[in-house]
Design an enzyme around this catalytic site. Structure first.
Site, PDB file in Angstrom:
ATOM      1  N   ARG A   1       0.838  -1.201   0.000  1.00  0.00           N
ATOM      2  CA  ARG A   1       0.000   0.000   0.000  1.00  0.00           C
ATOM      3  C   ARG A   1       0.875   1.254   0.000  1.00  0.00           C
ATOM      4  O   ARG A   1       0.576   2.234  -0.685  1.00  0.00           O
ATOM      5  CB  ARG A   1      -0.939  -0.016   1.203  1.00  0.00           C
ATOM      6  CG  ARG A   1      -2.033  -1.065   1.092  1.00  0.00           C
ATOM      7  CD  ARG A   1      -2.707  -1.358   2.421  1.00  0.00           C
ATOM      8  NE  ARG A   1      -3.264  -0.170   3.042  1.00  0.00           N
ATOM      9  CZ  ARG A   1      -3.725  -0.121   4.293  1.00  0.00           C
ATOM     10  NH1 ARG A   1      -3.667  -1.206   5.070  1.00  0.00           N
ATOM     11  NH2 ARG A   1      -4.220   1.004   4.787  1.00  0.00           N
TER      12      ARG A   1
ATOM     13  N   CYS B   1      -0.753   6.121   9.382  1.00  0.00           N
ATOM     14  CA  CYS B   1      -1.166   4.873   8.727  1.00  0.00           C
ATOM     15  C   CYS B   1      -2.345   5.182   7.824  1.00  0.00           C
ATOM     16  O   CYS B   1      -2.502   6.317   7.370  1.00  0.00           O
ATOM     17  CB  CYS B   1      -1.499   3.787   9.753  1.00  0.00           C
ATOM     18  SG  CYS B   1      -2.848   4.221  10.873  1.00  0.00           S
TER      19      CYS B   1
END
Length: 295
Positions: free
Chosen positions: A189, A250
């Protein structure tokens, strides 16, 4: 390892908690199940709590103990919302709170986010059950479906703004480089190669950030937080010096808390988190402040 603001242990073992039951001092702590699961797992944390939990544990719902007015998934609650949420569970400002979650794959997932939230609102007497409910059950400790009734308490929060970064602060840091921004998401990601779990959010990362996947801090066999020497090596090999300013980020604000827990465990430092996370950044920041975002 104990909290720098007192003798409260940061992590407690299943055996430690079992001893509290055995010696009759479990009444001196408040055990909270803070389980939260990704929507795609189709797990209902509240229903699972009602079915099985550590005796005496109450449920703190992270779906409501957050900013529910925000389009972002896991923003911190207001001080009033936090105070109301924990006060209803009988938590006073002096209560020693022990948090756990029920993640059989990782051992801990959402408990660090709850730990971070407690610390943001000035509550230092908070510990995490290392390995969570799966570890508790693996050691043949008891569970129940009985829910304890408690009297609501007035809780007075004292927000620590030093633990929270907003988008403007992170944006100015790209050029000013006041701190290292560390992203806790999986490498796919971060690199823009794997999809984000949140709909309509593309992968990639904030310009200049570095990647330490949160899973690196957890032992896949024991489901416990790794040992201090192992954690120090992880930060060192990624050129992250915890004696210098660091901020964690995050996807939504949850797994950054696991890195914050690891940093606190080995260096006794409180590291702030960019609460808006990649989700806010992707939706609101300029394209030239992002890297590896696919077309």
């Amino acid at each position: 390892m104990s909290d720098k603001q007192g003798s409260t242990p940061l992590l407690v073992s299943a055996n430690w908690l079992a001893e509290k039951f055995n010696d009759g001092t479990v009444g001196d702590i408040r055990i909270l199940d803070v389980s939260w699961h990704m929507p795609q797992t189709q797990r209902d944390a509240a229903a699972e709590y009602k079915d099985k939990h550590i005796p005496g544990a109450l449920f703190l719902d992270l779906n409501t103990c957050r900013d529910t007015s925000s389009e972002l998934e896991m923003m911190l609650p207001s001080a009033d919302t936090f105070a109301d949420s924990v006060g209803k569970l009988g938590v006073t400002n002096d209560t020693h709170v022990v948090l756990y979650d029920n993640n059989d794959k990782l051992g801990m997932f959402s408990a660090p986010r709850a730990w971070y939230t407690f610390r943001v609102f000035g509550h230092a007497k908070v510990s995490i059950l290392n390995g969570g409910l799966p570890k508790w059950i693996a050691e043949d400790q008891p569970t129940t479906d009985e829910i304890q009734e408690v009297e609501s308490i007035t809780y007075t929060p004292a927000m620590r703004k030093d633990l929270v970064k907003d988008r403007e602060d992170v944006e100015s840091n790209i050029s000013e480089k006041r701190y290292t921004l560390v992203d806790a998401r999986p490498p796919g990601r971060f690199k823009g190669e794997d999809p984000e779990p949140v709909p309509n959010i593309k992968p990639g990362h904030i310009k200049g950030s570095v990647n330490i996947p949160f899973t690196k801090t957890l032992n896949p066999d024991t489901k416990l937080l790794k040992e201090p020497d192992q954690l120090r090596a992880i930060f060192k090999e990624n050129d992250v010096d915890l004696s210098k300013p660091v901020t964690f980020v995050c996807g939504t604000g949850l797994t950054a808390s696991i890195l914050a827990l690891a940093a606190h465990y080995i260096a006794k430092v409180d590291v702030p988190i960019y609460d808006g996370a990649w989700m806010e950044w992707f939706l609101k920041a300029d394209a030239d402040t992002m890297e590896n975002v696919p077309e």
